[in-house]
Design a protein around this motif. Structure first.
Motif, PDB file in Angstrom:
ATOM      1  N   PRO A  72      -2.347   9.233   2.075  1.00  0.00           N
ATOM      2  CA  PRO A  72      -3.631   8.891   2.709  1.00  0.00           C
ATOM      3  C   PRO A  72      -4.828   8.937   1.777  1.00  0.00           C
ATOM      4  O   PRO A  72      -5.880   8.388   2.102  1.00  0.00           O
ATOM      5  N   ASP A  73      -4.680   9.585   0.616  1.00  0.00           N
ATOM      6  CA  ASP A  73      -5.808   9.705  -0.311  1.00  0.00           C
ATOM      7  C   ASP A  73      -5.744   8.700  -1.450  1.00  0.00           C
ATOM      8  O   ASP A  73      -6.563   8.746  -2.371  1.00  0.00           O
ATOM      9  N   ARG A  83       0.842  -1.197   0.000  1.00  0.00           N
ATOM     10  CA  ARG A  83       0.000   0.000   0.000  1.00  0.00           C
ATOM     11  C   ARG A  83       0.877   1.247   0.000  1.00  0.00           C
ATOM     12  O   ARG A  83       1.955   1.272   0.591  1.00  0.00           O
ATOM     13  N   VAL A 117      -6.074   4.858  -1.750  1.00  0.00           N
ATOM     14  CA  VAL A 117      -6.484   3.730  -0.913  1.00  0.00           C
ATOM     15  C   VAL A 117      -6.610   2.475  -1.770  1.00  0.00           C
ATOM     16  O   VAL A 117      -7.271   2.485  -2.813  1.00  0.00           O
ATOM     17  N   LEU A 124     -13.042   1.073   4.374  1.00  0.00           N
ATOM     18  CA  LEU A 124     -12.148   1.893   3.569  1.00  0.00           C
ATOM     19  C   LEU A 124     -12.851   2.858   2.629  1.00  0.00           C
ATOM     20  O   LEU A 124     -12.285   3.897   2.275  1.00  0.00           O
ATOM     21  N   LYS A 172      -9.201  12.012  -4.120  1.00  0.00           N
ATOM     22  CA  LYS A 172      -9.249  10.775  -3.340  1.00  0.00           C
ATOM     23  C   LYS A 172      -9.426   9.640  -4.341  1.00  0.00           C
ATOM     24  O   LYS A 172     -10.366   9.652  -5.145  1.00  0.00           O
ATOM     25  N   PHE A 196      -9.546   5.424  -5.020  1.00  0.00           N
ATOM     26  CA  PHE A 196      -9.669   4.057  -4.513  1.00  0.00           C
ATOM     27  C   PHE A 196      -9.284   3.096  -5.630  1.00  0.00           C
ATOM     28  O   PHE A 196      -9.889   3.115  -6.709  1.00  0.00           O
ATOM     29  N   ARG A 253     -15.404   6.759   4.495  1.00  0.00           N
ATOM     30  CA  ARG A 253     -14.713   7.961   4.035  1.00  0.00           C
ATOM     31  C   ARG A 253     -15.478   8.712   2.970  1.00  0.00           C
ATOM     32  O   ARG A 253     -15.059   9.798   2.555  1.00  0.00           O
TER      33      ARG A 253
END
Length: 354
Positions: free
Chosen positions: A108-109, A104, A111, A141, A156, A158, A145
């Protein structure tokens, strides 16, 4: 082909001088051009489906797109007419991709969702995710958020590794957010078997296709990692254009496991009873992640046997050829998510009857 959780981005990279991640993607001009055009015009879709074999650059492109979206330098300029790539130098860019040996990224943005990537307690479970990417990951996750803006203010992102492993409940939990994400929120689903995804997922994503890599590129990447030129060329020819497969074929430990499977399978076919075959099928259930390549190795051995015996005028050539086709069929069935144990059992039974 299912594999264990990743420890680094898609292996079809780590070559080329580009300082950005997207610039390192090899031999995928159409896919890269699609993403660069979206970035340059400020029209990045909220949800992508990156479709193609494992090990051809899908994951690398996903982290490349994420890097461009969170880049502090690029993000500070107007969207229209912006540079299509990240700067590659700012703090956000350097934290977008997982470090060597990690699964990973630090940003933090950005994911990552993947079956088995998190300890059960981290996602509110008591047991590991053995077969599917669970709803617990999606809840912890994504949904937790969804209502909040990006932590650092740019975007952000994912990234869902092997989206075909999403459970039904996880898929349903993801659907609404996938359809109406918050501002600056993007999803990138990676999948080698898009037809196994629910139609509702496919209809809510923009599909970007990734092709198998040319043998020359796979050879080049293997040589860059220390594989001898001749060996690299042989492995590339067997890889089907997948760097992930080529690396698995090159790994000595994995090669030993494949060899053991091949020898046991051939012994089971010639055994006076099914006992050996049933034992092999039971073992296959526990080693699903390497089974498909092992079946391909068995097919290669049988193809070699068919050619050798045919050259000698041996009537056994037809038997070997028929068994070769059965091994290939078993690999295809496994790729379509068939039961590993039943696939091997059926293959052995059919080979014995040839």
């Amino acid at each position: 082909m299912a594999i264990m959780p990743s420890t680094a981005p898609d292996p079809a990279h780590r070559a080329g001088p580009s300082r950005t991640i997207l610039g390192q993607v090899r031999s995928q001009p159409t896919a890269v051009a699609t993403l660069e055009r979206a970035l340059a015009t400020g029209r990045v879709h909220h949800a992508y489906l990156f479709d193609g074999p494992d090990g051809v650059g899908k994951e690398l492109a996903a982290f490349g797109l994420a890097q461009a979206l969170v880049c502090e330098v690029r993000g500070s300029s107007p969207a229209a007419g912006a540079a299509p790539e990240a700067c590659g130098e700012c703090s956000a860019c350097k934290r977008t991709s997982p470090r060597e040996g990690h699964a990973r990224p630090l940003h933090p943005d950005v994911v990552v969702l993947e079956r088995g990537l998190y300890e059960p307690a981290q996602i509110g479970r008591r047991t590991p995710e053995a077969q599917e990417l669970s709803i617990d990951q999606v809840r912890t996750l994504v949904l937790a958020r969804a209502a909040f803006p990006p932590h650092e203010g740019r975007a952000k992102v994912f990234i869902v590794r092997r989206a075909d492993e999403l459970s039904i409940s996880a898929t349903n939990a993801l659907l609404k957010t996938l359809e109406e994400p918050g501002k600056g929120t993007h999803f990138i689903l990676l999948c080698s078997r898009p037809d196994t995804l629910l139609p509702t997922i496919r209809s809510r994503t923009l599909r970007v296709r990734f092709a198998p890599l040319p043998d020359t590129v796979v050879t080049e990447l293997l040589v860059a990692r220390g594989t001898a030129q001749e060996t690299a060329g042989t492995l590339a020819a067997l890889s089907g254009g997948s760097m992930a497969t080529a690396l698995a074929l090159a790994d000595p430990e994995e090669s030993s496991k494949r060899q053991q499977f091949v020898e046991k399978a051939l012994a089971a076919v010639e055994s006076p009873d099914l006992g050996t075959g049933l034992e092999l099928a039971e073992e296959a259930k526990k080693n699903k992640d390497v089974l498909e390549i092992s079946l391909q190795a068995l097919a290669i051995r049988l193809a070699e046997e068919a050619r050798r015996t045919a050259a000698n005028g041996d009537r056994h050539a037809d038997v070997a050829a028929a068994r070769y086709r059965l091994a290939l069929s078993a690999a295809q069935e496994l790729d379509a998510n068939a039961s590993p144990q039943l696939t091997v059992e059926s293959m052995i039974v059919r080979m014995r009857s040839v």
